[in-house]
Design an enzyme around this catalytic site. Structure first.
Site, short mmCIF file in Angstrom:
data_model
loop_
_atom_site.label_atom_id
_atom_site.label_comp_id
_atom_site.label_asym_id
_atom_site.label_seq_id
_atom_site.Cartn_x
_atom_site.Cartn_y
_atom_site.Cartn_z
N ASP A 13 0.82 -0.82 -0.37
CA ASP A 13 -0.04 -0.27 0.10
C ASP A 13 0.83 0.77 -0.27
OD1 ASP A 13 -2.10 -1.95 -0.10
OD2 ASP A 13 -1.91 -1.70 1.94
N LYS A 16 1.39 2.10 -5.12
CA LYS A 16 2.16 1.53 -7.31
C LYS A 16 1.26 1.92 -7.68
CE LYS A 16 2.62 -2.41 -4.35
NZ LYS A 16 2.22 -1.92 -2.99
N ALA A 39 -4.70 -7.46 -3.50
CA ALA A 39 -3.77 -6.36 -4.21
C ALA A 39 -4.38 -5.38 -3.75
CB ALA A 39 -2.79 -6.92 -5.65
N GLY A 40 -4.20 -3.69 -4.09
CA GLY A 40 -5.98 -3.06 -4.56
C GLY A 40 -4.77 -2.25 -4.07
N HIS A 41 -5.04 -1.36 -5.94
CA HIS A 41 -3.94 -0.76 -6.23
C HIS A 41 -4.71 0.29 -7.10
CE1 HIS A 41 -0.78 -3.23 -7.26
NE2 HIS A 41 -1.00 -3.27 -5.81
N GLN A 224 1.94 -5.73 -3.22
CA GLN A 224 2.43 -6.08 -1.76
C GLN A 224 3.30 -5.78 -1.45
OE1 GLN A 224 1.29 -9.94 -3.33
NE2 GLN A 224 -0.58 -8.39 -3.17
N THR A 301 -9.88 -4.25 1.59
CA THR A 301 -10.52 -5.70 2.67
C THR A 301 -11.03 -4.52 2.93
OG1 THR A 301 -8.71 -5.39 4.25
CG2 THR A 301 -9.02 -7.52 2.79
#
Ligand code: GDP
Ligand code: IMO
Ligand code: MG
Length: 425
Positions: A13, A16, A39-41, A224, A301
């Protein structure tokens, strides 16, 4: 030509997605090489905000091809949902032909997620804090040589292969207790499998190397962060892939001597989501202030991220592992109102003062030794040129460059694409 790599130096986080989006007009191909929808970009531009889980962050630039590489694990349901959401917002990468999938990428099954949840619930207080997207069990099947891959979806016996793997999972799950009903999920999975057949399947190793041979520019996008790497992170509180530069080689099929620049990205402070050691963590109101000002809640999340001061020994470790050539500092604006900020320079550990991350960081606490740094006490979010950077922030940048021995070439002062400054060196 060589492949440039952009990856996180902390616990994920770092920002990126934002920087890949800023960089992508300079690249012909953006390739995710590991991880999956854990992942959450996040990207922001033109007052729009997008969170991508599986799709590379070059997707908004029409001239750039986006590859989901062989090292990635794909949940077809999530990938379909991401593409549906993009379509609703007026972007259609599949229609435009700027997304391709590696045949050798592994598939996350609904039962992989059940296994993830069962395993975590069994661990109680010692749980990893997984995103529960089925990442660990899918990589276990990959290395256990049982997995299903994207290329298998077009084989005539795909259904039998799926049933066989599902049965194996159900057998394991029966030892954990009652198996939840997943019939709806299974239906969605099988529909999504049909859908992903409409996205071109490629051999990523050939595609990437052909691009390089043709003189095209390739950027590998990490997911990550280095401190979550399965080999070098705070094991077992890690993810299940190699998040480091080496992971770009295996996750795309690129030889190590084809790696060019390595962009290492970090926040001006530190965060971590999930369990595991975090030496500079703040449990006080300063930590809460960082969380609120930095909106430190997970993109995938929604969980509150743990917050703390920047950790120089950990960053030095990450730089060494990745061969970082350029540093990118994110979220400096979050510190705008702080009178003083702090940087961890060493740890007190077992009665000694050390400047590296020790092996036994899980069982023996590493206590941070902090150095005080003057805050800049100025709103950075509107600055558009290097000349406007306040002196105290210049000093912080120079201090970090000296400690880390790598230049900071980009400074981010807000979530928008435009809030990005190139620093002359
Ligand atoms: P990633 O997983 O590394 O792509 O990062 P995430 O998207 O999970 O988390 C980074 C968060 O910080 C997102 O909400 C971004 O919109 C936001 N962000 C990125 N850069 C900056 C910045 O320079 N300042 C601020 N305030 N927010 C930023
Ligand atoms: P991006 O790419 C932050 C963390 C989880 C958990 C551990 C293992 O957005 O930076 P997993 O689901 O892989 O089994 O979880 O890793 N984690 C992340 N933390 N950013 C991420 O991705 C993460 N992906 C996994 O919180 O502690
Ligand atoms: Mg993220």
């Amino acid at each position: 030509m060589q492949v440039d790599v952009l990856l996180g130096l902390q616990w994920g986080d770092e920002g990126k997605g934002k920087i890949v989006d800023v960089f992508c007009p300079k690249y012909d191909l953006i390739a995710r090489f590991q991880g999956g929808p854990n992942a959450g970009h996040t990207l922001e531009f033109d007052n729009k905000k997008f969170v991508l889980n599986t799709i590379p962050s070059g997707i908004f630039n029409e001239g750039t091809l986006n590859l989901i590489g062989n090292g990635v694990v794909i949940d077809p349901i999530i990938l379909k949902r991401e593409l549906d959401n993009l379509k609703t917002a007026g972007f259609d990468p599949v229609g435009k032909g700027n997304l391709v999938l590696a045949r050798k990428a592994h598939l996350i099954l609904p039962t992989h997620q059940l296994l993830d949840a069962a395993s975590e619930s069994k661990m109680g207080a010692g749980k990893i804090g997984s995103t529960l997207k089925g990442i660990g069990p899918t990589y276990m099947d990959k290395t256990g040589r049982n997995g299903l891959r994207v290329g298998d979806t077009t084989l005539p016996d795909f259904q039998e292969r799926y049933q066989k793997l599902k049965e194996k999972h159900l057998n394991i799950l029966s030892h954990y207790g009652e198996i939840p009903d997943f019939s709806e999920k299974e239906e969605a999975f099988l529909a999504a499998i049909e859908f992903i057949k409409s996205i071109p399947h490629v051999d990523s190793e050939h595609l990437v190397n052909q691009y390089l041979k043709a003189g095209k520019r390739v950027l590998a996008e990490g997911a990550q962060g280095t401190l979550l790497d399965v080999d070098f992170g705070s094991y077992p509180f890690v993810t299940s892939s190699n998040t480091t530069t080496a992971g770009a080689c295996t996750g795309l099929g690129v030889a190590p001597n084809k790696i060019g620049k390595v962009y290492g990205i970090f926040k001006a402070y530190a965060t971590r989501v999930g369990g595991g050691p975090f030496p500079t963590e703040l449990h006080d109101e300063t930590g809460e202030r960082l969380r609120q000002l930095g909106h430190e809640f997970g993109a995938t999340t929604g969980r509150a991220r743990r917050t703390g001061w920047i950790d120089i020994p950990a960053l030095k470790y990450a730089i060494m592992l990745n061969g970082v050539t350029d540093l990118i500092m994110m979220k400096a604006d979050v510190l705008d109102t702080f009178e003083k900020i702090y940087a961890c320079t060493h740890y007190k550990y077992n009665g000694e003062v050390i400047d590296y991350m020790p092996y036994e960081i899980i069982t023996h606490q590493a206590e941070p030794i902090l150095e005080e740094i003057e805050g800049w006490k100025q709103d950075l979010t509107g600055i558009t040129s290097e000349a406007e950077i306040p002196t105290a922030l210049r000093n912080y940048i120079a201090y970090l460059e000296k400690a880390l021995e790598v230049p900071i070439t980009i400074l981010s002062v807000g979530p928008d694409r435009k809030q990005t400054l190139a620093l002359s060196k």
